[in-house]
Design a protein around this motif. Structure first.
Motif, PDB file in Angstrom:
ATOM      1  N   PHE A  22       0.864  -1.187   0.000  1.00 12.40           N
ATOM      2  CA  PHE A  22       0.000   0.000   0.000  1.00 12.40           C
ATOM      3  C   PHE A  22       0.891   1.225   0.000  1.00 12.40           C
ATOM      4  CE2 PHE A  22      -2.068   3.510   2.180  1.00 12.40           C
ATOM      5  CZ  PHE A  22      -3.270   3.602   1.487  1.00 12.40           C
ATOM      6  N   ARG A  23       0.591   2.184  -0.877  1.00 14.00           N
ATOM      7  CA  ARG A  23       1.398   3.401  -0.962  1.00 14.00           C
ATOM      8  C   ARG A  23       0.499   4.614  -0.733  1.00 14.00           C
ATOM      9  NH1 ARG A  23       5.701   3.847  -5.617  1.00 14.00           N
ATOM     10  NH2 ARG A  23       6.691   2.484  -4.069  1.00 14.00           N
ATOM     11  N   PHE A  24       0.902   5.468   0.189  1.00 12.21           N
ATOM     12  CA  PHE A  24       0.147   6.689   0.484  1.00 12.21           C
ATOM     13  C   PHE A  24       0.284   7.702  -0.659  1.00 12.21           C
ATOM     14  CE2 PHE A  24       0.840   5.089   4.813  1.00 12.21           C
ATOM     15  CZ  PHE A  24      -0.443   5.224   5.343  1.00 12.21           C
ATOM     16  N   SER A  25      -0.787   8.413  -0.918  1.00 11.59           N
ATOM     17  CA  SER A  25      -0.742   9.508  -1.887  1.00 11.59           C
ATOM     18  C   SER A  25      -0.362  10.783  -1.148  1.00 11.59           C
ATOM     19  CB  SER A  25      -2.098   9.656  -2.580  1.00 11.59           C
ATOM     20  OG  SER A  25      -3.101   9.974  -1.621  1.00 11.59           O
ATOM     21  N   LYS A  26      -0.255  11.899  -1.853  1.00  7.43           N
ATOM     22  CA  LYS A  26       0.087  13.172  -1.201  1.00  7.43           C
ATOM     23  C   LYS A  26      -0.952  13.524  -0.147  1.00  7.43           C
ATOM     24  CE  LYS A  26       2.756  15.185  -5.003  1.00  7.43           C
ATOM     25  NZ  LYS A  26       2.873  16.320  -5.963  1.00  7.43           N
ATOM     26  N   ASN A  27      -2.209  13.294  -0.477  1.00  7.99           N
ATOM     27  CA  ASN A  27      -3.273  13.401   0.515  1.00  7.99           C
ATOM     28  C   ASN A  27      -3.289  12.086   1.267  1.00  7.99           C
ATOM     29  OD1 ASN A  27      -5.604  13.468   1.998  1.00  7.99           O
ATOM     30  ND2 ASN A  27      -6.990  13.568   0.240  1.00  7.99           N
ATOM     31  N   ARG A  28      -2.711  12.062   2.435  1.00  7.81           N
ATOM     32  CA  ARG A  28      -2.426  10.795   3.098  1.00  7.81           C
ATOM     33  C   ARG A  28      -3.684  10.075   3.605  1.00  7.81           C
ATOM     34  NH1 ARG A  28       2.819   9.606   3.919  1.00  7.81           N
ATOM     35  NH2 ARG A  28       2.428   8.358   5.785  1.00  7.81           N
ATOM     36  N   ARG A  46      -5.674   9.085   1.472  1.00  7.12           N
ATOM     37  CA  ARG A  46      -5.894   8.202   0.333  1.00  7.12           C
ATOM     38  C   ARG A  46      -4.604   7.497  -0.041  1.00  7.12           C
ATOM     39  NH1 ARG A  46     -10.740   9.031  -1.743  1.00  7.12           N
ATOM     40  NH2 ARG A  46     -10.197   7.782  -3.576  1.00  7.12           N
ATOM     41  N   GLY A  47      -4.740   6.511  -0.933  1.00  4.62           N
ATOM     42  CA  GLY A  47      -3.558   5.776  -1.361  1.00  4.62           C
ATOM     43  C   GLY A  47      -3.912   4.763  -2.424  1.00  4.62           C
ATOM     44  N   PRO A  76      -9.728   5.052  -0.101  1.00  2.00           N
ATOM     45  CA  PRO A  76     -10.577   4.060   0.577  1.00  2.00           C
ATOM     46  C   PRO A  76     -11.656   3.429  -0.304  1.00  2.00           C
ATOM     47  CG  PRO A  76     -11.358   6.259   1.087  1.00  2.00           C
ATOM     48  CD  PRO A  76     -10.159   6.451   0.197  1.00  2.00           C
ATOM     49  N   ASP A  77     -11.623   3.670  -1.641  1.00  4.73           N
ATOM     50  CA  ASP A  77     -12.617   3.043  -2.515  1.00  4.73           C
ATOM     51  C   ASP A  77     -12.605   1.528  -2.342  1.00  4.73           C
ATOM     52  OD1 ASP A  77     -13.269   5.541  -3.488  1.00  4.73           O
ATOM     53  OD2 ASP A  77     -11.851   5.421  -5.141  1.00  4.73           O
ATOM     54  N   LEU A  78     -11.399   0.973  -2.267  1.00  5.14           N
ATOM     55  CA  LEU A  78     -11.244  -0.454  -2.001  1.00  5.14           C
ATOM     56  C   LEU A  78     -10.679  -0.629  -0.603  1.00  5.14           C
ATOM     57  CD1 LEU A  78      -9.698  -1.700  -5.384  1.00  5.14           C
ATOM     58  CD2 LEU A  78     -11.993  -2.171  -4.522  1.00  5.14           C
ATOM     59  N   SER A  79     -11.428  -1.335   0.230  1.00  6.21           N
ATOM     60  CA  SER A  79     -10.966  -1.562   1.596  1.00  6.21           C
ATOM     61  C   SER A  79      -9.936  -2.686   1.626  1.00  6.21           C
ATOM     62  CB  SER A  79     -12.151  -1.941   2.489  1.00  6.21           C
ATOM     63  OG  SER A  79     -12.666  -3.214   2.119  1.00  6.21           O
ATOM     64  N   THR A  80      -9.235  -2.805   2.743  1.00  4.96           N
ATOM     65  CA  THR A  80      -8.258  -3.882   2.900  1.00  4.96           C
ATOM     66  C   THR A  80      -8.924  -5.241   2.754  1.00  4.96           C
ATOM     67  OG1 THR A  80      -7.055  -2.484   4.470  1.00  4.96           O
ATOM     68  CG2 THR A  80      -6.480  -4.814   4.429  1.00  4.96           C
ATOM     69  N   LYS A  81     -10.082  -5.384   3.360  1.00  6.85           N
ATOM     70  CA  LYS A  81     -10.812  -6.659   3.314  1.00  6.85           C
ATOM     71  C   LYS A  81     -11.137  -7.048   1.871  1.00  6.85           C
ATOM     72  CE  LYS A  81     -14.881  -8.934   5.287  1.00  6.85           C
ATOM     73  NZ  LYS A  81     -16.076  -8.757   6.171  1.00  6.85           N
ATOM     74  N   GLN A  82     -11.575  -6.096   1.063  1.00  5.00           N
ATOM     75  CA  GLN A  82     -11.903  -6.380  -0.334  1.00  5.00           C
ATOM     76  C   GLN A  82     -10.674  -6.798  -1.129  1.00  5.00           C
ATOM     77  OE1 GLN A  82     -13.878  -2.506  -0.981  1.00  5.00           O
ATOM     78  NE2 GLN A  82     -15.623  -3.636  -1.822  1.00  5.00           N
ATOM     79  N   VAL A  83      -9.559  -6.103  -0.898  1.00  2.00           N
ATOM     80  CA  VAL A  83      -8.338  -6.394  -1.656  1.00  2.00           C
ATOM     81  C   VAL A  83      -7.780  -7.762  -1.287  1.00  2.00           C
ATOM     82  CG1 VAL A  83      -5.951  -5.672  -2.051  1.00  2.00           C
ATOM     83  CG2 VAL A  83      -7.765  -3.965  -1.975  1.00  2.00           C
ATOM     84  N   VAL A  84      -7.734  -8.062  -0.010  1.00  5.54           N
ATOM     85  CA  VAL A  84      -7.204  -9.360   0.434  1.00  5.54           C
ATOM     86  C   VAL A  84      -8.071 -10.500  -0.094  1.00  5.54           C
ATOM     87  CG1 VAL A  84      -6.768 -10.821   2.462  1.00  5.54           C
ATOM     88  CG2 VAL A  84      -6.047  -8.423   2.471  1.00  5.54           C
ATOM     89  N   ALA A  85      -9.391 -10.307  -0.078  1.00  4.21           N
ATOM     90  CA  ALA A  85     -10.297 -11.350  -0.563  1.00  4.21           C
ATOM     91  C   ALA A  85     -10.110 -11.593  -2.060  1.00  4.21           C
ATOM     92  CB  ALA A  85     -11.747 -10.955  -0.283  1.00  4.21           C
ATOM     93  N   ALA A  86      -9.792 -10.540  -2.787  1.00  6.95           N
ATOM     94  CA  ALA A  86      -9.657 -10.668  -4.244  1.00  6.95           C
ATOM     95  C   ALA A  86      -8.235 -10.997  -4.673  1.00  6.95           C
ATOM     96  CB  ALA A  86     -10.096  -9.362  -4.904  1.00  6.95           C
ATOM     97  N   LEU A  87      -7.307 -11.077  -3.744  1.00  9.63           N
ATOM     98  CA  LEU A  87      -5.898 -11.244  -4.078  1.00  9.63           C
ATOM     99  C   LEU A  87      -5.615 -12.492  -4.938  1.00  9.63           C
ATOM    100  CD1 LEU A  87      -3.333  -9.663  -3.684  1.00  9.63           C
ATOM    101  CD2 LEU A  87      -2.863 -10.994  -1.614  1.00  9.63           C
ATOM    102  N   GLY A 123      -3.931  -7.713 -16.370  1.00 10.28           N
ATOM    103  CA  GLY A 123      -3.994  -6.535 -15.511  1.00 10.28           C
ATOM    104  C   GLY A 123      -4.451  -6.883 -14.108  1.00 10.28           C
ATOM    105  N   ALA A 124      -4.210  -5.942 -13.181  1.00 13.26           N
ATOM    106  CA  ALA A 124      -4.533  -6.197 -11.781  1.00 13.26           C
ATOM    107  C   ALA A 124      -5.652  -5.320 -11.262  1.00 13.26           C
ATOM    108  CB  ALA A 124      -3.277  -5.969 -10.919  1.00 13.26           C
ATOM    109  N   ASN A 125      -6.108  -4.374 -12.067  1.00 13.39           N
ATOM    110  CA  ASN A 125      -7.083  -3.404 -11.576  1.00 13.39           C
ATOM    111  C   ASN A 125      -8.343  -4.092 -11.056  1.00 13.39           C
ATOM    112  OD1 ASN A 125      -7.915  -0.562 -11.270  1.00 13.39           O
ATOM    113  ND2 ASN A 125      -9.489  -1.130 -12.745  1.00 13.39           N
ATOM    114  N   LEU A 126      -8.773  -3.692  -9.876  1.00  9.01           N
ATOM    115  CA  LEU A 126      -9.918  -4.309  -9.199  1.00  9.01           C
ATOM    116  C   LEU A 126     -11.001  -3.257  -9.015  1.00  9.01           C
ATOM    117  CD1 LEU A 126     -10.795  -6.971  -7.764  1.00  9.01           C
ATOM    118  CD2 LEU A 126      -9.954  -5.965  -5.641  1.00  9.01           C
ATOM    119  N   SER A 127     -12.261  -3.649  -9.261  1.00  5.41           N
ATOM    120  CA  SER A 127     -13.382  -2.724  -9.087  1.00  5.41           C
ATOM    121  C   SER A 127     -13.571  -2.382  -7.613  1.00  5.41           C
ATOM    122  CB  SER A 127     -14.671  -3.359  -9.637  1.00  5.41           C
ATOM    123  OG  SER A 127     -15.796  -2.609  -9.249  1.00  5.41           O
TER     124      SER A 127
END
Length: 442
Positions: free
Chosen positions: A39-45, A47-48, A65-76, A88-92
């Motif tokens: 996970f990488r923080f954006s300038k506005n911390r 978001r990331g 925060p569009d994608l939560s940690t729970k959503q990303v881990v489940a879709a990994l 590609g890796a982009n996730l809705s």
């Protein structure tokens, strides 16, 4: 001096991200349980972005925060497979089909290019059929087998195949639009077709009004013009011009030019989204003059041909109720449109002119080659049609004046031959009087 920490290994969670957002020296977070997940923080911390590190290449999964940690881990696991397949890796940001459908329903509701009828129909399909059956289904769970068992086969048991097809098309359109905008990484509906589920042909409903019934129909409309001129005229205009119920019920007097003998239907009132111009024959012009006098004699001087009690045009439901009264279950408003189109063909009217009159969607090439005399050809066609209707009794309607329509609440009684002659003699002077009184809007 303390060295800047760029990457911190933690057990990733939304709460952990929020805690480290307060530490400006932390740029990246790496999950201890899933070393490839970063996970990488954006300038506005606040978001990331989520990344999967594979073979020294950073693949962006999506944003926080569009994608939560729970959503990303489940879709990994699915993300790893897509990366391995070079997809590609982009996730809705959505995890369920219901979330995508809710987005599309809101999009339809705000689309100014869609008619109110289409918006309501789409909203009803989503609310009554798609969400109850597919709302909890994960986006990754969409396939032919699931659609067949949860949507298509149950629907065809209770509703017509035509409507089932419309529901399927709406679902496919929602996924296609979301994919086009990059809101989902893949479109599971792309390779799924309606005929995967059913080979049934979508039927074409035959008209319940035939040419042999025109005389009886006009006789019924003659009575309607006496009892309730608004009902009668609504049906009569559709019979004379083949217009749709939505185009007709919203007609305004400002759209009618009796001087130029033209009825203009704005684009926002048409199904095709294209403005429509119809010539007015002498017969229809006389009916409109008489009808306007009826309205004025009853104290209405507003803008609509068919006003409702709230001062607006008749609603869709109110207009449909008119045809429940007139058709008595035997025919509908659309049957008038079909009858007109069939009548034009029977009279030998050119197919292109018939399609232009009926206001069907026309291809680009057809529009390019339409010549400037098209209005005169449409006028010729309608004059032929209305002359044919005259032989079936239409002349008994347009030869009557507004005064006679409005005098009685009972159906007009026309004595054969004799009454027709009397009407013809007495109307000539009255029509000229109408023209004088109505000169301001002619």
């Amino acid at each position: 001096m303390t060295a800047q920490v760029k990457t911190l290994a933690v057990k990733l969670s939304d709460a952990e991200i929020e805690r480290n957002a307060k530490k400006p020296h932390v740029r990246d977070l790496r999950d201890a349980s899933h070393p490839a997940l970063h996970f990488r923080f954006s300038k506005n911390r606040a978001r990331g972005s989520w990344y999967l590190l594979s073979k020294r290449t950073w693949h962006r999964i999506g944003g926080f925060p569009d994608l939560s940690t729970k959503q990303v881990v489940a879709a990994l696991p699915a993300v790893r497979l897509r990366v391995a397949a070079d997809e590609g890796a982009n996730l809705s940001k959505w995890s369920t089909t219901g979330e995508l459908l809710a987005w599309y329903a809101e999009r339809m509701a705000r689309d100014r290019n869609l008619s109110e009828k289409r918006k309501k129909t789409g909203a009803s399909m989503i609310k009554c059929h798609l969400l109850p059956r597919l709302g909890d289904l994960p986006l990754t769970g969409i396939d032919k087998a699931v659609l067949d068992s949860q949507l298509m086969w149950p629907l065809q048991e209770s509703i017509s195949i035509d409507y089932v097809r419309s529901v399927f098309q709406l679902l496919a359109l929602a996924f296609r639009q979301a994919f086009k905008l990059g809101l989902i990484s893949s479109n599971p509906m792309a390779s799924i077709k309606f005929n995967d589920f059913s080979k049934a042909k979508v039927g074409i409903k035959p008209s319940r009004l035939r040419g042999t019934q025109v005389q009886d129909l006009i006789s019924r409309l003659l009575g309607a013009m006496a009892n309730n001129p608004s009902d009668g005229l609504l049906a009569l205009l559709m019979l004379c011009h083949g217009t749709r119920i939505g185009e007709t019920r919203q007609a305004r007097w400002s759209h009618i030019s009796l001087a130029e003998r033209e009825w203009f239907i704005p684009a926002e009132h048409t199904k095709t989204g294209v403005e429509h111009r119809l010539p007015l024959t002498d017969q229809v012009r006389k009916v409109l003059i008489s009808y306007r006098e009826i309205q004025q004699s009853k104290g209405y001087d507003g803008q609509f041909l068919f006003p409702s009690r709230n001062g607006k045009a008749l609603s869709e439901g109110q207009a449909s109720a008119v045809f429940v009264r007139l058709g008595e279950g035997e025919w509908t408003s659309h049957d008038l449109r079909k009858l007109a189109r069939t009548g034009w063909a029977d009279l030998g009217i050119d197919h292109l002119i018939g399609e232009l009159l009926i206001n069907h969607a026309m291809g680009h090439n057809v529009k390019v080659y339409i010549q400037s005399d098209v209005m005169s050809r449409k006028r010729d066609a309608l004059q032929q049609w209305h002359a044919h209707l005259d032989k079936k009794g239409f002349d008994q309607i347009h030869m009557l004046t507004g005064v006679r329509f409005g005098d009685s609440g009972n159906a007009l009684e026309v004595t054969e031959h004799k009454a027709c002659e009397a009407n013809q003699e007495s109307t000539i002077g009255e029509v000229s009087k109408h023209a004088e009184r109505a000169s301001a809007w002619l």
